[in-house]
Write a protein that holds these residues in place. Structure first.
Motif, short mmCIF file in Angstrom:
data_model
loop_
_atom_site.label_atom_id
_atom_site.label_comp_id
_atom_site.label_asym_id
_atom_site.label_seq_id
_atom_site.Cartn_x
_atom_site.Cartn_y
_atom_site.Cartn_z
N HIS A 108 25.37 33.17 35.01
CA HIS A 108 26.69 33.87 35.10
C HIS A 108 27.02 33.83 36.25
O HIS A 108 27.18 34.95 37.26
CB HIS A 108 26.09 35.45 34.76
CG HIS A 108 25.68 35.60 33.34
ND1 HIS A 108 26.55 35.98 32.26
CD2 HIS A 108 24.62 35.13 32.76
CE1 HIS A 108 25.93 36.00 31.20
NE2 HIS A 108 24.76 35.23 31.43
N ALA B 75 31.48 37.79 41.63
CA ALA B 75 32.24 39.05 41.49
C ALA B 75 31.40 40.02 42.27
O ALA B 75 31.84 40.85 43.05
CB ALA B 75 32.45 39.66 40.16
N ALA B 76 30.00 40.24 42.11
CA ALA B 76 29.15 41.02 42.83
C ALA B 76 29.17 40.67 44.22
O ALA B 76 29.48 41.76 45.18
CB ALA B 76 27.61 40.85 42.27
N MET C 210 30.18 36.29 37.49
CA MET C 210 29.81 37.59 37.64
C MET C 210 28.92 37.94 39.04
O MET C 210 29.27 38.71 39.84
CB MET C 210 28.98 38.20 36.48
CG MET C 210 28.85 39.56 36.48
SD MET C 210 30.48 40.58 36.63
CE MET C 210 30.38 41.40 34.99
N TYR D 292 23.69 43.48 36.36
CA TYR D 292 24.29 42.89 35.01
C TYR D 292 23.74 41.43 34.92
O TYR D 292 23.50 41.05 33.89
CB TYR D 292 25.79 43.25 34.76
CG TYR D 292 26.54 42.16 33.75
CD1 TYR D 292 26.44 42.58 32.29
CD2 TYR D 292 26.88 41.00 33.88
CE1 TYR D 292 26.57 41.92 31.19
CE2 TYR D 292 27.39 40.31 32.82
CZ TYR D 292 27.14 40.72 31.47
OH TYR D 292 27.62 40.03 30.57
N PHE E 7 27.18 45.08 39.52
CA PHE E 7 27.30 43.67 38.84
C PHE E 7 26.20 42.77 39.11
O PHE E 7 25.80 41.82 38.00
CB PHE E 7 28.42 43.24 39.78
CG PHE E 7 29.62 43.59 39.41
CD1 PHE E 7 30.09 44.77 38.79
CD2 PHE E 7 31.01 42.89 39.66
CE1 PHE E 7 31.38 45.48 38.50
CE2 PHE E 7 32.42 43.41 39.48
CZ PHE E 7 32.37 44.56 38.83
N THR E 8 25.39 42.92 40.24
CA THR E 8 24.32 42.12 40.45
C THR E 8 23.19 42.38 39.14
O THR E 8 22.49 41.52 38.58
CB THR E 8 23.62 42.31 41.67
OG1 THR E 8 24.41 42.33 42.77
CG2 THR E 8 22.35 41.26 41.97
N GLY F 147 28.87 46.84 43.53
CA GLY F 147 28.48 45.23 43.52
C GLY F 147 27.03 45.09 43.07
O GLY F 147 26.79 44.24 42.46
#
Lengths: 549, 315
Positions: A166, A172-173, A169, A141, A138-139, A135
């Protein structure tokens, strides 16, 4: 620095000659850390990663406070500012405040406190950490790719249709890190139910364990709602399924209901473990049994249950029905009662104690002061007509920072100081510990008290520019933030220093009664040579023992 | 009452004064509830610090009645404030009859207002003193929130929904008007001026503002231009409901339910006419979604609202 010898009647396993190998000495390779299933090592892994996220979130805060020094937008772009506070919110809430105390101190201490060799599911525990890291990646990113500007609440339709960043994303994180929470909560519940040592009855559990039990129930029940909501959000944004989009017959308010159904209990995920920590600190450093143990234990459960019924108090001006608002307002007042129990019982615990005013107790007393004030201003926000004015302003920002930063972060640091000798086998500098506790307390108040005033004056939150008459309060707030920042950096320095140069810690430097203090510092890999048999009450300090007979 | 405090916001209505009074009382409550904790902590830290000779005998570790007291007493005190605040909220959510209605449309990042007489303004709202004013609000894009700090009032403004807020400002002056729901890039700039005027000044301002007719008249023109009158007109051959006098009444639906013909219902009937078909009619009306703007819908509603009850033929 004075180092107190453990009380003579406390069993002390720390005999220098036959010292068992500590959990740290169990292996020095990176591999031995990354593939460990030892709850203590996993706690350290969490501590390192969470500290990283704390300072990342702090960068966002620093950008915000710098920008607000002047009424005009001059340091960042408008979207840059929006991204800075979104980063700050997302990282601090999901990657620091929610996991911090449970994953670091819950992980490290629960098995030790209940007399177990590990958590019920050690490999699941390691998996939780990897999910947390995923996670986090993802963050990272999202951050590198340009950020997201929706605020941490991701309100629709802004997040689904109008914000260019984003968002998917970021969702998702949060989705991924939520699974880490669920697994940790599950692990704690099963552990507390099944792995208590003989004689460790429910009413002999430390309050710390009770509060983690209550927290775990929230984690397991509320987090899936957030996960579901995030899936809907991502589908809405990617495919336009129309759940939240009014043009397609959806309802933008539905997001707020789903979001706050999780995120209000999430506040208790942050604060219940903090309350557990503070209970331990108050009782340990006044050497006195917790006043009203049963009330304090049940108050944790009551807060967890009522916490599920108050989410609508975030929506008094959002267009929900007037009568729904009245019910949510009433229930929010109700949650104040068990919180009051905790605060008054802590104060009563100090009465006629032997107060050892070390850094952990200073942090705990700072927590109590800030929590009382944050909680009571929360009642202002729960009051319908007052919330109508204060909602969406800096007043709200001040309120939840008093609870989440003044409260949860103070408790985290208090816990860090109290159990640092246990975790590392080293004593930290008491002088610098006290300095940092005081700096944080005063720095915090200088930062956030002006925001109550700003909010009541009509300064909305999330503004990158503002009317010039607000500037003096904003400057004061930013100055306090500098002090607060120094207060946060100091422990990083002297605690790291103590790792190498600090005096060796005895098994029980504070003369406390918990089981975790009856094993050496740092504890051996398997915690207990022999599973202890518990025959005494929790917090069995000398005066309490007399009334037992 | 509050001007002696340098950091206290100005107030423009009697209602705002009542909110301020509640805040002062609440502040007193906070002090009453927090004082025992703060004083207790400091006092105990001073008296019972380790090594002090204080008497520590008979230290209590439990006490059912004292704990019950400090659970129940703060709670009952807080209940007084709950009722007080809920009462004020009830007032502010219940507009009086005969309030002057102003239509509000929010969009990223501006506020558009239209007065009953048709006068339009952007990021400025003129209102007369002594007159109840009701704002009917909707958004073209994301959620916004209209905040009038000097009235201690705010309400979210949502797409596809009407929310409303009402007030009676008493003190002429120029006050703030802000957005408090984060609405994207220039959220911070989405503000303006809220101008409260004596009735004659307000009248003068109305006269000076160019108009093409009242809101309802504009709605009527639109009603014809969009072809609504072809079906809903008195002399139409098409079997469509007569709209005269329907506003504020319960309408029977084809599925047996009843629906209140309010702003929301009229809006839905324009955009999603097949969703709620009035009993006795065929679902033949086409949707006007995408063909009319939020402001036009508000004008159409004003027109329907203005149609008199007399002479309406019941289906």
């Amino acid at each position: 620095m004075t180092v107190y010898a453990p009380p003579a009647d406390t069993p002390n396993a720390d005999t220098a000659s036959a010292r068992p190998r500590t959990y740290i000495e169990a292996g020095y390779t990176l591999r031995s850390w990354l593939l460990t299933t030892d709850h203590k090592r996993i706690a350290i892994l969490y501590m390192v990663s969470i500290t990283g996220f704390f300072f990342l979130g702090a960068l966002g805060a620093a950008a915000v406070r710098l920008e607000l020094l002047t009424p005009k937008l001059d340091l960042l772009s408008a979207d840059g500012y929006n991204r800075a506070f979104t980063l700050h919110g997302v990282v601090m809430v999901w990657f620091f405040l929610i996991p911090s105390i449970p994953t670091v101190f819950g992980n490290f201490l629960i098995p030790l406190m209940i007399g177990a060799r590990d958590l019920a599911f050690p490999r699941l525990n390691l998996l939780s950490w990897y999910i947390y890291v995923l996670g986090g990646l993802f963050t990272a990113y999202v951050l590198v790719a340009g950020g997201v500007e929706t605020g941490w609440t991701l309100y629709t339709p802004l997040s689904t249709k109008y914000a260019p960043g984003h968002t998917v994303m970021a969702a998702a994180a949060i989705f991924v890190v939520g699974f880490s929470s669920i697994l940790t909560g599950l692990n704690f519940i099963v552990t507390i139910h099944t792995l208590r040592a003989p004689g460790m009855t429910w009413f002999r559990l430390p309050i710390f364990v009770w509060s983690h039990y209550a927290t775990s129930v929230i984690l397991v029940l509320a987090t899936p709602v957030l996960a579901m909501a995030l899936i809907l959000l991502a589908l809405e944004r990617a495919l336009g399924i129309g759940v939240f989009d009014p043009d397609l017959g959806g309802d933008p308010l539905l997001w707020q209901h789903l979001f706050w159904f999780y995120s209000h209990p999430a506040v208790y995920i942050m604060i219940l473990p903090s309350m557990g920590v503070v209970t331990e600190l108050v009782t340990t450093f006044s050497r006195k049994r917790v006043f009203g143990y049963e009330f304090v234990a049940f108050a944790s459960i009551a807060i967890a249950i009522i916490g599920f019924l108050v989410w609508g108090h975030h929506m008094f001006v959002a267009g929900q029905s007037m009568y729904a608002s009245m019910v949510f307002s009433f229930l929010s007042f109700l949650v104040a009662a068990p919180s009051a129990v905790k605060v008054y019982n802590w104060t009563a615990t100090l009465y006629k104690g032997q107060l050892d005013l070390r850094a952990p107790l200073l942090y705990a007393m700072g927590f109590i002061g800030l929590f009382v004030f944050g909680g009571l201003t929360g009642l202002i926000l729960a009051s319908l007509a007052l919330d109508v004015h204060a909602h969406g302003t800096a007043f709200v920002v001040a309120h939840f920072h008093y609870i989440m930063v003044g409260g949860a972060v103070s408790a985290y640091l208090g816990a860090l100081h109290c159990w640092w000798p246990k975790m590392t086998g080293r004593l930290y500098s008491e002088f610098w510990g006290r300095i940092s506790a005081l700096l944080i307390f005063f720095g915090f108040n200088i930062t956030f008290f002006p925001q109550y005033i700003l909010g009541w004056l009509g300064m909305p939150r999330r503004y990158h520019s503002y009317p010039p008459e607000f500037q003096s309060w904003e400057v004061l707030s930013s100055a306090g933030a500098v002090m607060l920042g120094v207060g946060y950096l100091l422990p990083l320095v002297y605690l790291l220093w103590s790792l190498f140069y600090g005096p060796r810690a005895p098994a029980n430097p504070w003369g406390a009664t918990g089981l975790e203090w009856r094993v050496p510092s740092p504890p051996p890999k398997h915690n207990f040579d022999e599973i202890p048999v518990v025959t005494w009450k929790a917090y069995d300090y000398p005066p309490a023992r007399e009334e037992q007979g | 009452m509050t001007s002696w405090l340098p950091f206290w916001p100005a107030s423009a209505s009697a209602y705002a004064d009542r909110v301020d009074l509640l805040v002062w009382a609440f502040s007193a409550l906070i002090i009453v509830l927090a004082a025992p904790v703060i004083i207790g902590m400091v006092w105990f830290a001073a008296k019972y610090h380790r090594g002090s000779p204080a008497d520590r005998s008979d230290a209590p570790t439990r006490g059912f009645w004292i704990e019950a007291d400090w659970t129940v007493v703060p709670f009952l005190l807080a209940m007084i404030f709950f009722v007080w605040a809920a009462h004020l909220y009830y007032i502010v959510r219940t507009p009086p009859d005969g309030a002057m209605e102003v239509a509000v449309v929010a969009k990223q990042w501006m506020w558009k207002f239209q007065h009953p007489g048709g006068q339009r303004e952007i990021n400025e709202l003129h209102v007369p003193t002594g007159q109840p004013v009701k704002l009917t609000m909707t958004s073209q894009d994301v959620i916004h929130s209209l905040f009038l700090p000097e009235l201690r009032l705010k309400m979210d403004v949502l797409p596809d929904r009407y929310t409303s807020i009402w007030f009676q400002a008493d003190r002429p002056g120029t006050y703030a008007l802000r957005c408090t729901q984060f609405c994207g890039t220039d959220h911070a700039l989405m503000g303006g001026r809220f101008i409260v005027q004596e009735p004659r000044d307000y009248e003068a301002w109305l006269q000076a503002s160019a108009v093409d007719g009242t809101l309802a008249q504009e709605g009527e023109r639109l009603f014809r231009r969009l072809g609504c009158s072809g079906c809903h007109g008195m002399n139409s051959a098409v079997h469509a409901p007569d709209l005269a006098g329907i506003y504020g009444t319960q309408q029977p639906l084809a599925d047996g339910r009843f629906v209140l013909a309010d702003d929301r219902y009229i809006r839905d009937s324009i955009l999603m006419p097949k969703r709620q078909v009035v009993a006795g009619y065929e679902p033949i009306m086409p949707s006007f979604a995408g063909k009319v703007s939020e402001e036009e819908i508000l004008r159409l509603i004003a027109y329907v609202k203005s149609l008199p009850r007399e002479g309406s033929k019941q289906p």
